[in-house]
Design a protein around this motif. Structure first.
Motif, PDB file in Angstrom:
ATOM      1  N   ALA A   1       0.860  -1.191   0.000  1.00 12.59           N
ATOM      2  CA  ALA A   1       0.000   0.000   0.000  1.00 12.59           C
ATOM      3  C   ALA A   1       0.893   1.236   0.000  1.00 12.59           C
ATOM      4  O   ALA A   1       2.108   1.169   0.174  1.00 12.59           O
ATOM      5  N   GLY A   2       0.240   2.398  -0.225  1.00 14.97           N
ATOM      6  CA  GLY A   2       0.929   3.667  -0.071  1.00 14.97           C
ATOM      7  C   GLY A   2       1.809   4.093  -1.218  1.00 14.97           C
ATOM      8  O   GLY A   2       2.611   5.013  -1.066  1.00 14.97           O
ATOM      9  N   ALA A   3       1.680   3.449  -2.369  1.00 13.19           N
ATOM     10  CA  ALA A   3       2.500   3.811  -3.519  1.00 13.19           C
ATOM     11  C   ALA A   3       1.694   3.612  -4.795  1.00 13.19           C
ATOM     12  O   ALA A   3       0.722   2.858  -4.821  1.00 13.19           O
ATOM     13  N   ARG A   4       2.124   4.272  -5.857  1.00 16.72           N
ATOM     14  CA  ARG A   4       1.366   4.213  -7.104  1.00 16.72           C
ATOM     15  C   ARG A   4       1.405   2.814  -7.719  1.00 16.72           C
ATOM     16  O   ARG A   4       0.555   2.462  -8.521  1.00 16.72           O
ATOM     17  N   ASN A   5       2.419   2.017  -7.356  1.00 16.31           N
ATOM     18  CA  ASN A   5       2.484   0.640  -7.856  1.00 16.31           C
ATOM     19  C   ASN A   5       2.139  -0.374  -6.773  1.00 16.31           C
ATOM     20  O   ASN A   5       2.602  -1.516  -6.802  1.00 16.31           O
TER      21      ASN A   5
END
Length: 320
Positions: free
Chosen positions: A297-301
């Motif tokens: 979680a917490g990232a664009r990927n």
């Protein structure tokens, strides 16, 4: 290392399904009046109409193409990705004719799209790359999936930068400038910059992250109970060496991954899994040869997740 499945022929996204992004609208271009200008620190400035571009020959490039997403929300996943067969010519063939000067270090790409963006008027879409990268990687495309570029995809000529986010692949290309510095601008030094893990200062958004996406089943799909093939695509700047799938937050299970193709194409993965009746969540995550793994979680990927409903009613499944 995950088990592998035979590498299929590249599977291309139908043009109607390829995402479209435009910051400044779609310019209306008459190819009879259009030309690509190559200037700046070059020994032989060029002005190439389409006949001159076509005279350089036509090559093909199969490549995945991914949107970075909003520059104002760099950590929000968009999962807009496609695979396209481009036809055109490497930028290197054009640069060889222009002959870069000794002081040239950067290549600027300018599109025909101009207008207002974020309260700033008179904006032109400009991106840049180091000359060493541009000479080796950039492809100038005039066809897409076997047909001439459509206006929304960059007609009559666009840049394609494999393994980099789509923001670098300038559409409606009209001008290539060789310079000794990066251009100051809205889309170069103000937007589309980010701090990568392990770094302390922002840099331009360029190389893609390791990522994967479930294609089958889709979000909200209704499936019969029993064995289901879970499949999708994974991609990175380098080979994807493994993909894992998790159902309902359970342990990660190793999927079969197709080996990389000859070019910068995505890799298919699949896992056959028994699913009981009820609601299920399915996630996937990829690891590449450089050791990068998709974060939870917490990232664009961040890992992709879909929810499906499974019942015993014999609902039809789509093949992966």
């Amino acid at each position: 290392m995950s088990p592998q499945v035979p590498a299929p022929e590249p599977d291309f996204t139908p043009t109607d399904d390829v995402f479209v992004r435009k910051h400044l609208g779609v310019p209306d271009i008459d190819v009879a009046d259009w030309a690509l200008v190559v200037e700046g620190l070059v020994e032989h400035p060029l002005r190439l109409d389409m006949a001159a571009v076509l005279s350089l020959g036509t090559q093909r490039l199969a490549a995945f193409h991914e949107c970075f997403g909003s520059p104002f929300a760099p950590d929000v996943p968009t999962r807009a990705v496609a695979q396209v067969e481009w036809a055109g010519v490497p930028l290197a063939a054009v640069l060889d004719r222009a002959v870069p000067g000794a002081g040239a270090r950067h290549v600027w790409f300018e599109g025909a799209d101009t207008g207002s963006f974020q309260g700033q008027d008179g904006v032109t879409y400009v991106k840049d790359l180091p000359l060493s990268v541009a000479r080796g990687d950039v492809f100038l495309a005039h066809r897409m999936n076997g047909e001439p570029l459509r206006p929304e995809h960059g007609f009559p000529l666009r840049a394609v930068v494999p393994r980099m986010f789509g923001t670098n692949s300038v559409k409606w290309l009209t001008r290539v400038v060789l310079a000794d510095r990066r251009p100051e601008g809205l889309f170069t030094t103000r937007l589309y910059n980010r701090v990568l893990p392990g770094e302390s200062s922002p840099g331009p958004v360029r190389e893609v992250d390791v990522s994967s996406k479930l294609f089958v089943p889709e979000e909200g799909a209704q499936l019969p109970s029993g064995e289901v093939e879970l499949s999708g695509r994974a991609w990175s700047t380098t080979e994807v060496v493994s993909v894992e799938v998790s159902v309902d937050g359970g342990p990660w299970e190793t999927a079969a991954v197709a080996p990389p193709g000859a070019g910068p194409t995505w890799q298919r993965f699949s896992l056959v899994r028994e699913l009981a009746a009820g609601r299920h969540s399915i996630r996937c995550r990829a690891r590449d040869l450089a050791g990068r793994v998709q974060p939870l979680a917490g990232a664009r990927n961040a890992v992709h997740e879909v929810g499906v409903e499974v019942g015993g009613d014999g609902l039809k499944r789509r093949p992966g």
